[in-house]
Design a protein around this motif. Structure first.
Motif, PDB file in Angstrom:
ATOM      1  N   SER A 116       7.619  21.598   3.326  1.00  0.00           N
ATOM      2  CA  SER A 116       8.015  20.767   2.193  1.00  0.00           C
ATOM      3  C   SER A 116       9.524  20.788   1.998  1.00  0.00           C
ATOM      4  N   GLU A 117      10.136  21.949   2.151  1.00  0.00           N
ATOM      5  CA  GLU A 117      11.585  22.052   2.003  1.00  0.00           C
ATOM      6  C   GLU A 117      12.301  21.175   3.026  1.00  0.00           C
ATOM      7  N   MET A 118      11.807  21.186   4.269  1.00  0.00           N
ATOM      8  CA  MET A 118      12.444  20.407   5.325  1.00  0.00           C
ATOM      9  C   MET A 118      12.248  18.908   5.105  1.00  0.00           C
ATOM     10  N   ILE A 119      11.058  18.520   4.679  1.00  0.00           N
ATOM     11  CA  ILE A 119      10.796  17.100   4.435  1.00  0.00           C
ATOM     12  C   ILE A 119      11.623  16.601   3.263  1.00  0.00           C
ATOM     13  N   THR A 120      11.746  17.423   2.219  1.00  0.00           N
ATOM     14  CA  THR A 120      12.541  17.028   1.052  1.00  0.00           C
ATOM     15  C   THR A 120      13.997  16.797   1.431  1.00  0.00           C
TER      16      THR A 120
ATOM     17  N   GLY B 124       3.999  18.086  10.878  1.00  0.00           N
ATOM     18  CA  GLY B 124       4.127  17.328   9.646  1.00  0.00           C
ATOM     19  C   GLY B 124       5.559  16.894   9.391  1.00  0.00           C
ATOM     20  N   VAL B 125       6.531  17.807   9.628  1.00  0.00           N
ATOM     21  CA  VAL B 125       7.944  17.476   9.442  1.00  0.00           C
ATOM     22  C   VAL B 125       8.351  16.350  10.389  1.00  0.00           C
ATOM     23  N   GLN B 126       7.923  16.454  11.659  1.00  0.00           N
ATOM     24  CA  GLN B 126       8.278  15.434  12.642  1.00  0.00           C
ATOM     25  C   GLN B 126       7.659  14.085  12.307  1.00  0.00           C
ATOM     26  N   MET B 127       6.385  14.079  11.908  1.00  0.00           N
ATOM     27  CA  MET B 127       5.716  12.819  11.586  1.00  0.00           C
ATOM     28  C   MET B 127       6.287  12.186  10.320  1.00  0.00           C
ATOM     29  N   ALA B 128       6.726  13.023   9.386  1.00  0.00           N
ATOM     30  CA  ALA B 128       7.348  12.483   8.170  1.00  0.00           C
ATOM     31  C   ALA B 128       8.639  11.740   8.510  1.00  0.00           C
ATOM     32  N   LYS B 129       9.396  12.251   9.476  1.00  0.00           N
ATOM     33  CA  LYS B 129      10.617  11.574   9.910  1.00  0.00           C
ATOM     34  C   LYS B 129      10.300  10.249  10.589  1.00  0.00           C
ATOM     35  N   GLU B 130       9.249  10.248  11.433  1.00  0.00           N
ATOM     36  CA  GLU B 130       8.924   9.058  12.217  1.00  0.00           C
ATOM     37  C   GLU B 130       8.224   7.979  11.399  1.00  0.00           C
ATOM     38  N   LEU B 131       7.325   8.384  10.488  1.00  0.00           N
ATOM     39  CA  LEU B 131       6.482   7.419   9.787  1.00  0.00           C
ATOM     40  C   LEU B 131       6.986   7.052   8.404  1.00  0.00           C
ATOM     41  N   ALA B 132       7.883   7.870   7.846  1.00  0.00           N
ATOM     42  CA  ALA B 132       8.432   7.619   6.499  1.00  0.00           C
ATOM     43  C   ALA B 132       7.334   7.344   5.471  1.00  0.00           C
TER      44      ALA B 132
ATOM     45  N   LYS C  76       0.822  -1.204   0.000  1.00  0.00           N
ATOM     46  CA  LYS C  76       0.000   0.000   0.000  1.00  0.00           C
ATOM     47  C   LYS C  76       0.856   1.254   0.000  1.00  0.00           C
ATOM     48  N   ILE C  77       0.312   2.294  -0.614  1.00  0.00           N
ATOM     49  CA  ILE C  77       0.972   3.596  -0.630  1.00  0.00           C
ATOM     50  C   ILE C  77       0.669   4.298   0.692  1.00  0.00           C
ATOM     51  N   LYS C  78       1.710   4.593   1.440  1.00  0.00           N
ATOM     52  CA  LYS C  78       1.532   5.218   2.758  1.00  0.00           C
ATOM     53  C   LYS C  78       1.419   6.742   2.598  1.00  0.00           C
ATOM     54  N   VAL C  79       0.326   7.288   3.113  1.00  0.00           N
ATOM     55  CA  VAL C  79       0.030   8.711   2.927  1.00  0.00           C
ATOM     56  C   VAL C  79      -0.063   9.414   4.278  1.00  0.00           C
ATOM     57  N   LEU C  80       0.588  10.559   4.372  1.00  0.00           N
ATOM     58  CA  LEU C  80       0.489  11.434   5.545  1.00  0.00           C
ATOM     59  C   LEU C  80      -0.241  12.703   5.145  1.00  0.00           C
ATOM     60  N   ILE C  81      -1.236  13.100   5.934  1.00  0.00           N
ATOM     61  CA  ILE C  81      -2.006  14.320   5.676  1.00  0.00           C
ATOM     62  C   ILE C  81      -1.505  15.422   6.605  1.00  0.00           C
TER      63      ILE C  81
ATOM     64  N   ALA D 142      -1.995  11.971  10.440  1.00  0.00           N
ATOM     65  CA  ALA D 142      -2.482  13.304  10.080  1.00  0.00           C
ATOM     66  C   ALA D 142      -1.865  14.314  11.038  1.00  0.00           C
ATOM     67  N   ALA D 143      -1.257  15.354  10.479  1.00  0.00           N
ATOM     68  CA  ALA D 143      -0.624  16.409  11.265  1.00  0.00           C
ATOM     69  C   ALA D 143      -1.432  17.687  11.150  1.00  0.00           C
ATOM     70  N   THR D 144      -1.368  18.511  12.190  1.00  0.00           N
ATOM     71  CA  THR D 144      -2.191  19.718  12.247  1.00  0.00           C
ATOM     72  C   THR D 144      -1.453  20.982  11.837  1.00  0.00           C
TER      73      THR D 144
END
Length: 282
Positions: free
Chosen positions: A82-86, A55-63, A17-22, A48-50
């Motif tokens: 987006s810059e930080m996540i990239t 969002g940056v933190q959850m992107a690091k944790e959940l990949a 499955k494609i993992k999606v973060l909102i 889902a981040a508020t």
């Protein structure tokens, strides 16, 4: 034998499955996005981040494979996030969502690392198509990574260097004035060379703002040269092939960006790298 129970069906292989973060500061929007994706069997919302920081933190944790990023949020906005996540998660693809459709927002989003831009409100089909499109870029990037246990040093024999003659030739068709038929001439020439010389031919739409080769070929593609430009320094032939459109005449085409404002993403350096890689294919 009579009375024997029928054989049990073989269970289908588990589909990845494609993992999606909102990431959106409005609760109703987060919930609506979940509902739009709920019945997609190959997509899973993993969080889902508020706001941008969360969002940056959850992107690091959940990949996640894909981040759905709102652009206007208090604190850290979607572009900064987006810059930080990239930077921290280069294999996470970002789709920007915004009620603002101005070209400046699109350009800033793409330069920040986003791969798609959806103007609110959008349909469920548009959302799902965008997720599938950017996820393919994730897969192409991961496929280029060395597999665990694969040899990294030299283990074979040296092959003779390829001759310069094995690389393709570039033919440019240009006019300082629009509307004189450059695109028509380029397409017809490409098809003629393919038919007469039995050569592999690709036509590249260099009119980045107002390209019309897609119209002449009656072809549409979810990916264009704008999707290759951010990867110009790390292009491989597999990624290029995934973006090229195959026409029924036998030629392939690299289409111009779908929106004029995306032309700025294709820098002269990126165009040079793309053309040099194409010479290795054709």
């Amino acid at each position: 034998m009579s009375g024997s129970p029928p054989p049990s069906p073989i269970p289908a292989a588990t589909e990845k499955k494609i993992k999606v973060l909102i990431v959106d500061d409005i609760p109703e929007t987060r919930e609506n996005l979940r509902k739009l994706l709920f019945f997609e069997s190959d997509i899973e919302v993993i969080g889902a981040a508020t706001d941008g920081h969360e969002g940056v933190q959850m992107a690091k944790e959940l990949a996640p494979d894909v981040v759905l990023m709102d652009i206007n949020m208090p604190g850290m906005d979607g572009i900064a996030a987006s810059e930080m996540i990239t930077r921290s998660s280069p294999y996470t693809q970002i789709i920007i969502m915004s009620v603002q459709s101005e070209s400046d927002y699109l350009r800033r989003s793409m330069l920040a690392g986003a791969r798609e831009f959806l103007t609110k409100p959008f349909s469920g089909a548009e959302l799902v198509n965008s997720i599938h499109k950017v996820y393919q870029l994730v897969e192409n990037q991961r496929d280029r990574l060395p597999q665990p246990g694969a040899p990294t040093g030299f283990t074979g024999t040296l092959a003779p260097p390829e001759s310069e003659e094995t690389t393709g030739k570039i033919v440019s068709i240009f006019s300082p004035k629009g509307g004189v038929g450059c695109s028509t001439l380029a397409v017809n020439l490409a098809i003629a060379v393919h038919k007469i010389a039995s050569a592999k031919v690709a036509v590249v739409d260099g009119s980045l703002q107002f390209g019309d080769i897609s119209v002449l070929l009656n072809e549409r593609s979810p990916a264009t040269i704008a999707d290759l430009a951010p990867h110009a320094e790390e292009l491989d032939l597999e990624l290029i092939n995934s973006v090229l459109v195959s026409h029924n005449s036998g030629i392939k085409a690299l289409l111009a960006p779908p929106k004029p404002e995306m032309a700025d993403l294709v820098t002269p350096t990126a165009m040079t790298e793309i053309l040099e890689r194409l010479r290795q294919l054709f």
